[in-house]
Design a protein around this motif. Sequence first.
Motif, PDB file in Angstrom:
ATOM      1  N   ASN A 229       0.837  -1.199   0.000  1.00  0.00           N
ATOM      2  CA  ASN A 229       0.000   0.000   0.000  1.00  0.00           C
ATOM      3  C   ASN A 229       0.869   1.246   0.000  1.00  0.00           C
ATOM      4  O   ASN A 229       0.496   2.263  -0.560  1.00  0.00           O
ATOM      5  CB  ASN A 229      -0.912   0.008   1.233  1.00  0.00           C
ATOM      6  N   VAL A 230       2.032   1.147   0.635  1.00  0.00           N
ATOM      7  CA  VAL A 230       2.969   2.273   0.602  1.00  0.00           C
ATOM      8  C   VAL A 230       3.570   2.400  -0.802  1.00  0.00           C
ATOM      9  O   VAL A 230       3.598   3.481  -1.395  1.00  0.00           O
ATOM     10  CB  VAL A 230       4.086   2.086   1.648  1.00  0.00           C
ATOM     11  N   THR A 231       4.017   1.266  -1.347  1.00  0.00           N
ATOM     12  CA  THR A 231       4.667   1.332  -2.668  1.00  0.00           C
ATOM     13  C   THR A 231       3.653   1.672  -3.765  1.00  0.00           C
ATOM     14  O   THR A 231       4.051   2.105  -4.848  1.00  0.00           O
ATOM     15  CB  THR A 231       5.371   0.008  -3.016  1.00  0.00           C
ATOM     16  N   ALA A 232       2.363   1.478  -3.462  1.00  0.00           N
ATOM     17  CA  ALA A 232       1.335   1.869  -4.441  1.00  0.00           C
ATOM     18  C   ALA A 232       1.412   3.359  -4.737  1.00  0.00           C
ATOM     19  O   ALA A 232       0.930   3.819  -5.772  1.00  0.00           O
ATOM     20  CB  ALA A 232      -0.053   1.513  -3.917  1.00  0.00           C
ATOM     21  N   ALA A 233       2.051   4.107  -3.838  1.00  0.00           N
ATOM     22  CA  ALA A 233       2.158   5.556  -4.029  1.00  0.00           C
ATOM     23  C   ALA A 233       2.830   5.881  -5.349  1.00  0.00           C
ATOM     24  O   ALA A 233       2.529   6.891  -5.966  1.00  0.00           O
ATOM     25  CB  ALA A 233       2.932   6.190  -2.870  1.00  0.00           C
ATOM     26  N   TRP A 234       3.767   5.023  -5.789  1.00  0.00           N
ATOM     27  CA  TRP A 234       4.448   5.323  -7.065  1.00  0.00           C
ATOM     28  C   TRP A 234       4.138   4.273  -8.124  1.00  0.00           C
ATOM     29  O   TRP A 234       4.911   4.076  -9.045  1.00  0.00           O
ATOM     30  CB  TRP A 234       5.947   5.487  -6.875  1.00  0.00           C
ATOM     31  N   SER A 235       3.000   3.607  -7.971  1.00  0.00           N
ATOM     32  CA  SER A 235       2.687   2.556  -8.946  1.00  0.00           C
ATOM     33  C   SER A 235       1.839   3.058 -10.105  1.00  0.00           C
ATOM     34  O   SER A 235       1.455   2.278 -10.969  1.00  0.00           O
ATOM     35  CB  SER A 235       1.970   1.397  -8.241  1.00  0.00           C
ATOM     36  N   ALA A 236       1.518   4.330 -10.138  1.00  0.00           N
ATOM     37  CA  ALA A 236       0.763   4.881 -11.272  1.00  0.00           C
ATOM     38  C   ALA A 236       1.236   6.318 -11.510  1.00  0.00           C
ATOM     39  O   ALA A 236       2.045   6.858 -10.744  1.00  0.00           O
ATOM     40  CB  ALA A 236      -0.732   4.824 -10.998  1.00  0.00           C
TER      41      ALA A 236
ATOM     42  N   PHE B 159      12.376  -0.253  -3.212  1.00  0.00           N
ATOM     43  CA  PHE B 159      13.652   0.447  -3.366  1.00  0.00           C
ATOM     44  C   PHE B 159      13.918   0.946  -4.788  1.00  0.00           C
ATOM     45  O   PHE B 159      14.491   2.011  -4.967  1.00  0.00           O
ATOM     46  CB  PHE B 159      14.811  -0.479  -2.949  1.00  0.00           C
ATOM     47  N   HIS B 160      13.550   0.131  -5.779  1.00  0.00           N
ATOM     48  CA  HIS B 160      13.943   0.453  -7.152  1.00  0.00           C
ATOM     49  C   HIS B 160      13.448   1.830  -7.614  1.00  0.00           C
ATOM     50  O   HIS B 160      14.273   2.660  -8.034  1.00  0.00           O
ATOM     51  CB  HIS B 160      13.494  -0.690  -8.082  1.00  0.00           C
ATOM     52  N   PRO B 161      12.137   2.144  -7.537  1.00  0.00           N
ATOM     53  CA  PRO B 161      11.724   3.456  -8.063  1.00  0.00           C
ATOM     54  C   PRO B 161      12.315   4.653  -7.308  1.00  0.00           C
ATOM     55  O   PRO B 161      12.844   5.575  -7.949  1.00  0.00           O
ATOM     56  CB  PRO B 161      10.193   3.406  -7.969  1.00  0.00           C
ATOM     57  N   PRO B 162      12.290   4.670  -5.958  1.00  0.00           N
ATOM     58  CA  PRO B 162      12.869   5.860  -5.298  1.00  0.00           C
ATOM     59  C   PRO B 162      14.354   6.053  -5.609  1.00  0.00           C
ATOM     60  O   PRO B 162      14.802   7.187  -5.822  1.00  0.00           O
ATOM     61  CB  PRO B 162      12.657   5.578  -3.805  1.00  0.00           C
ATOM     62  N   ILE B 163      15.106   4.954  -5.653  1.00  0.00           N
ATOM     63  CA  ILE B 163      16.540   5.085  -5.932  1.00  0.00           C
ATOM     64  C   ILE B 163      16.751   5.566  -7.365  1.00  0.00           C
ATOM     65  O   ILE B 163      17.580   6.436  -7.642  1.00  0.00           O
ATOM     66  CB  ILE B 163      17.263   3.747  -5.656  1.00  0.00           C
ATOM     67  N   LEU B 164      15.967   5.012  -8.280  1.00  0.00           N
ATOM     68  CA  LEU B 164      16.063   5.454  -9.675  1.00  0.00           C
ATOM     69  C   LEU B 164      15.755   6.946  -9.783  1.00  0.00           C
ATOM     70  O   LEU B 164      16.454   7.687 -10.484  1.00  0.00           O
ATOM     71  CB  LEU B 164      15.080   4.655 -10.532  1.00  0.00           C
TER      72      LEU B 164
END
Lengths: 679, 162
Positions: free
Chosen positions: A91-98, A180-185
Motif C-alpha cells: 500500500n505504501v509502494t502503491a504511491a508510485w505505482s501509477a 527500493f527500485h523506483p525511489p533510488i532510480l
Amino acid sequence: MQAANLSINGVLGHSFLVIGLVASIFGALSLAYGTRVGDRRLLRSAPNYAWLSGATAVAAFATMIHALVTRDFSLAYVQQVGSRSTPALYNVTAAWSALEGSILLWLTVLAGYTTVIMRKYRKRLDDPLIAWALVVMFVVTAFFFLLSFGPADAFRSGAPGVTDGPGPNPLLQNHVLVLFHPPILYLGYVGFTVPFAFAIAALITGRVGEGWLLVTRRWALFAWGFLTVGIILGGWWSYEVLGWSGVWAWDPVENASFLPWLTGTAYLHSVLVQERRGMLRVWNLSLLIATFALTILGTFLTRSGVIKSVHAFSNSTIGPFLLAFFGVVVVVSLSLIAWRGDRLRSPGAIDSPISREGAFLANNVLFTVFAFVVLLGTVFPLIVEALQDRQIAVGPPFFDELSMPIGIALLFLMAVAPVLPWRKASGELLRERLFVPAWCGVLALLASILVGANGLAPLLAFGLAGFAAGAAGRQVALATRRQGWRGFVGRANGGMIVHLGVILVAVALTASNSYTHVGEFTMQQAQPVTFSGHTFELQQVTAFTTPRSKGLQAEISIDGGQAYSPAITRYTTMGTDIGTPSVRTGFANDIFLTLEKAANAGATEVQVKIFIKPLIVWLWIGGALMAIGTVLAGFPGRRRNPLLPTSADVVGLPVVGLPVVGLPVVGTPVPVEEQSASV
Amino acid sequence: MTDKWKQLKQWPGWVVLGVVAVALLAFGSIRESGPRTSEERVEEISKQLACPICDGESVFESRNTASVAIRIQIKADVSAGAMGDDDIISKVAQVYGARVLLVPQATGIDALVWALPVAALVCAVAGLIVVFRRWKRAADTVPTADDRALVETAIREGLDES
C-alpha cells in the motif's frame, strides 16, 4: 468517518501543493530579482521559500501515503491503486505505482534536492552563479508542482460510494524490491537537475570556465551513482519477478532511464578533459543539458501514452505539458549557448588522439552514438506511424544487435584509456604499460575457451573484459602502492573500481545472453528429469490462498537437495495469472524454474521450464562494485601534484603552463607513471 | 631478469600475444556448441515476435492467451522440422501483420533505423578526424621570437619567486 478522511487528505494534499507552488515561484523571483538589482534582503529570503517548498512536497507525499495506508477511497488515485486486501508494504509502494503518484515522488525528490542545495550554499547566495542555479531549480520544482496540481493530480476526488479498489498491478506487489527500485532510480534521474541548473547558471552569468564544474562534479557523480543502482535494481526485480528469466527488455521505460545514464556517463568522462585542459566547454554543457532534457523527453514518451510500454501508465493529459517543457529546455539552453558562444571557445588543443583526452573523446563518441541508437529505436515506431500511418515494432533484437559492437568498442577503450597519459603517448610507453593487461585479456580468453565458450562476439567480449580488468587492476595496484589506502579513493581510483564493476556486468550479460540453456519438461512425481547436468524431481504440488490471490506451487528438488517452488498466482480482482519463478543462485550459474502448467493441488504432473543461466549473479556483484566505486570516487582523492606539466599555473613553483599552442611545456620532469595515475 | 622482462614487453612479446589471441579467437569462433534444443529454437523465434495485443512485450515474455497460442504454433512448427526460423516468423507475421516483427525490416523507410546509426557513427568519427587535424595544424604552428622571449621571461620569474 470516511467523509472526514475525504476532506482531510484531498484538501490537505491540494493545500500543500498550492503552497509549494507559490513558494517555488517566489523563491525563483526573489533570487532572480535580488541578483539583478543586488537586493540582499530579497536574496536572504530565498532559503525560506526553499524550506517551504521542500516541506510542502514532503507533506503532500506523506498525505498520499496516509491516504493509501488508511484506504481513503474518496480519492480517485486510491480507488485506482489501493485495495483493502493489499498488505501495508505494498500500500505504501502503491504511491508510485501509477502516473500521479510517480510524479508526486518526482516532485518530492526534486524539492528535496532544491532544499539541500539551498542549505549547502545559503551563505553564498550573493554569488550570481549559485543564485541563478537555484532559480533554475526553483523553476523546475514549480513546473512539477504545477503538474502535480493539474494534469497529474493525485488528490482528485474519486467517484462516490467506492469502498475498495483493485490494488497495484500484481507485478508490483510480490517483491520487496518495488520499495527500493523506483525511489533510488528517481534519486538519480531527478538528481541530474542539479548539474543542469549550474550549467544554465554558468551560461547566464557568463562564467563558463571550470568553476561551476568543480561545484557540481560530486552532484553529477551522486546522481549517476543512484541512477546506476536504480537501473541494476530494476534488472534484479525483473529477473526475480517476471517469469522470462531476463534482466533487460529494452522497453521504452527502461530506455528512458538508460538514455540519461549514457549521456551522464559520457559527461563524467569528458568533464575531466575540461577540468584538466579547459577544453570541450560547449560539449560538456551540451551533455548535461541533453541528460536533463532526456529525462523530460523520456517521461513524455512513456507517461503520455504515445508509446506502448509494459510499464506505461494510462493515457493522460500530461503529455503536452511535458513536451512543452522539453521544448522550453532545449530552446532556452541552445539560445544561451549561442549567446555565450564567444566565451565558450576553448583555449588549447588536443595534441594527439593517442592520449587520455583522445580516449575520452572516443569514449564520448561511442556513448553518444549509443544514446542515439537507443533514442532512435525507441521513437522510430512513432516516426513511421506519423509518416506512413503504419504500425511497426522495434524490439530487443534490434537493440541487442547494435549495442553489441558498441559495447565491445567500449570495453577496448576501458582497457586502453586508464594507462594513457595526458597529452601524448609514445608507442614504447603503450607497449610497456599495456603488456600485462593484454596478457590478462589473453588468459581470460583462454579460460573462456577451456570452460566451453564459443562464438566470436562473446569471446571478444571476455578477452577485452580481461584486458580492461588488467588495466584497471594495474592502476589500483600502482595507486595503493604509492598512496596506501588512499589509493582506493578519489575520482581516478574510485573510477577504476567502477570500471571493474562494469566489466563484471558486461561479462555476466554476455555469458547469460549467449549461453543460457532452456528446456521445457512435463515432470512427474518420482520420475527425475536430467537437464544440463542437473537432476530435477517433482516433490509435490500445493495450493496457497491469500486475501488477494490464490495459486499453485510446485516443489521441485534440484540434484536431490533443497526444493524450489515456482508458482502461478491468480489475483482475484484482476483475474490475471502471474508466474513467480524460483531461482537457485550460484557463482557459476543460476537455475531458474518457472511453473508453466499445473492442474490442481496434489497433481502428480506439472509442466516446468528450466533455464540454466551462467554467471548471472556477477551482474548483481558488478552492480554493487559500481556503487562502491562511485562512493569511493566521491571522496576527496590526493590533491593534484602542482608540479605536473598539465596542472594549472602555480605561483612560486618552477613550472609554467604555457597557453601558447605549440610551445613546449617547461617544468620539473615528472615520471610518466605518476602523470597518468593522478587525474 | 629486469632487462629480459623489459625486452619481453617490446615487440617479441607483443607478437606472441597477438598470435595466441588470434589463434584462440579463431578456434573459439569456429567451435560448435552442439545443436540447439527445440526449446532454444522456440525461445529464439518467440523473442523476435511482439505480443499482438499487449503493450511492449515479446511473445517470449508474455503470458497473454494470444502469445501462448503463437508459442504453441511455433512449437508445432519447430517440432515438425520442415520450416526454418525465418519461415516460421514470416508465417506468424502473415497472420498478425508486420507490427509483430520486433526486428525492423531492411526495406523502405524501415531501413532507416539500421542506416541512421551507421551514418551517425561515420559522421562522428569523420568529425573527430577533422577536429584532430585542425588541432594538429594549430599545434604545428612555429613559435615566434616574441613567444620564446615571453616563455623565457616567465621561466625566469618563476624561478626567482621560488
